[in-house]
Write a protein that holds these residues in place. Structure first.
Motif, PDB file in Angstrom:
ATOM      1  N   HIS A   1      15.024   6.218   5.834  1.00 50.84           N
ATOM      2  CA  HIS A   1      16.324   6.611   5.292  1.00 50.84           C
ATOM      3  C   HIS A   1      16.427   6.171   3.832  1.00 50.84           C
ATOM      4  O   HIS A   1      15.828   5.184   3.430  1.00 50.84           O
ATOM      5  N   ILE A   2      17.193   6.912   3.065  1.00 46.55           N
ATOM      6  CA  ILE A   2      17.510   6.514   1.695  1.00 46.55           C
ATOM      7  C   ILE A   2      18.766   5.652   1.775  1.00 46.55           C
ATOM      8  O   ILE A   2      19.824   6.110   2.216  1.00 46.55           O
ATOM      9  N   LEU A   3      18.649   4.402   1.362  1.00 40.83           N
ATOM     10  CA  LEU A   3      19.748   3.451   1.475  1.00 40.83           C
ATOM     11  C   LEU A   3      20.442   3.267   0.132  1.00 40.83           C
ATOM     12  O   LEU A   3      19.819   3.402  -0.917  1.00 40.83           O
ATOM     13  N   ASN A   4      21.705   2.939   0.181  1.00 37.36           N
ATOM     14  CA  ASN A   4      22.472   2.600  -1.017  1.00 37.36           C
ATOM     15  C   ASN A   4      22.553   1.091  -1.205  1.00 37.36           C
ATOM     16  O   ASN A   4      23.443   0.594  -1.882  1.00 37.36           O
ATOM     17  N   ALA A   5      21.640   0.381  -0.568  1.00 34.56           N
ATOM     18  CA  ALA A   5      21.614  -1.075  -0.648  1.00 34.56           C
ATOM     19  C   ALA A   5      20.167  -1.519  -0.421  1.00 34.56           C
ATOM     20  O   ALA A   5      19.302  -0.698  -0.146  1.00 34.56           O
ATOM     21  N   SER A   6      19.957  -2.804  -0.543  1.00 34.19           N
ATOM     22  CA  SER A   6      18.632  -3.339  -0.261  1.00 34.19           C
ATOM     23  C   SER A   6      18.722  -4.252   0.954  1.00 34.19           C
ATOM     24  O   SER A   6      19.817  -4.636   1.378  1.00 34.19           O
TER      25      SER A   6
END
Length: 119
Positions: free
Chosen positions: A18-23
């Motif tokens: 998934h492409i995440l908006n966080a780490s």
């Protein structure tokens, strides 16, 4: 994310799809030095099912360093079916000052929730 190595590998495999908006960072309790502060810790029964000695280590290295906490619990009460766990009284001495809430819906008799830092 704290867990056993096989669980962490599965978690990483899932998250990397998934492409995440966080780490994120995964680690085991043994690999963690315990020098990090946290805004929030969450456990959905996993913490409450650890043996007492591991519960204490998690408090030392992780939970005591969290400004806020949310722990769904199924151990710690006298009538719990889990043994060799910290009691609610012991948790009150070791964790940041917390509030105990009823679990809604109640998934099993005597389950409850511990929260701190939410006000």
């Amino acid at each position: 994310l704290f867990d056993l190595q096989p669980v962490l590998r599965l978690t990483e495999k899932y998250l990397e799809h998934h492409i995440l908006n966080a780490s994120y960072k995964t680690t085991t309790l043994n690999q963690h030095i315990g020098d990090v502060e946290y805004d929030l810790v969450i456990s959905n029964y996993a913490y409450s099912e650890l043996p007492k000695d591991l519960q204490k280590k998690y408090i030392d290295k992780v939970l005591s360093k969290a400004k806020r906490g949310y722990l769904t619990m199924n151990s710690g009460l006298p009538n719990s079916c889990f043994h060799n766990k910290l009691s609610l009284e012991e948790l009150a001495d070791l964790l940041p000052k917390f509030e105990t809430l009823q679990e809604h819906p109640n998934t099993f008799p005597n389950n409850y929730i511990i929260v701190w830092g939410h006000r």
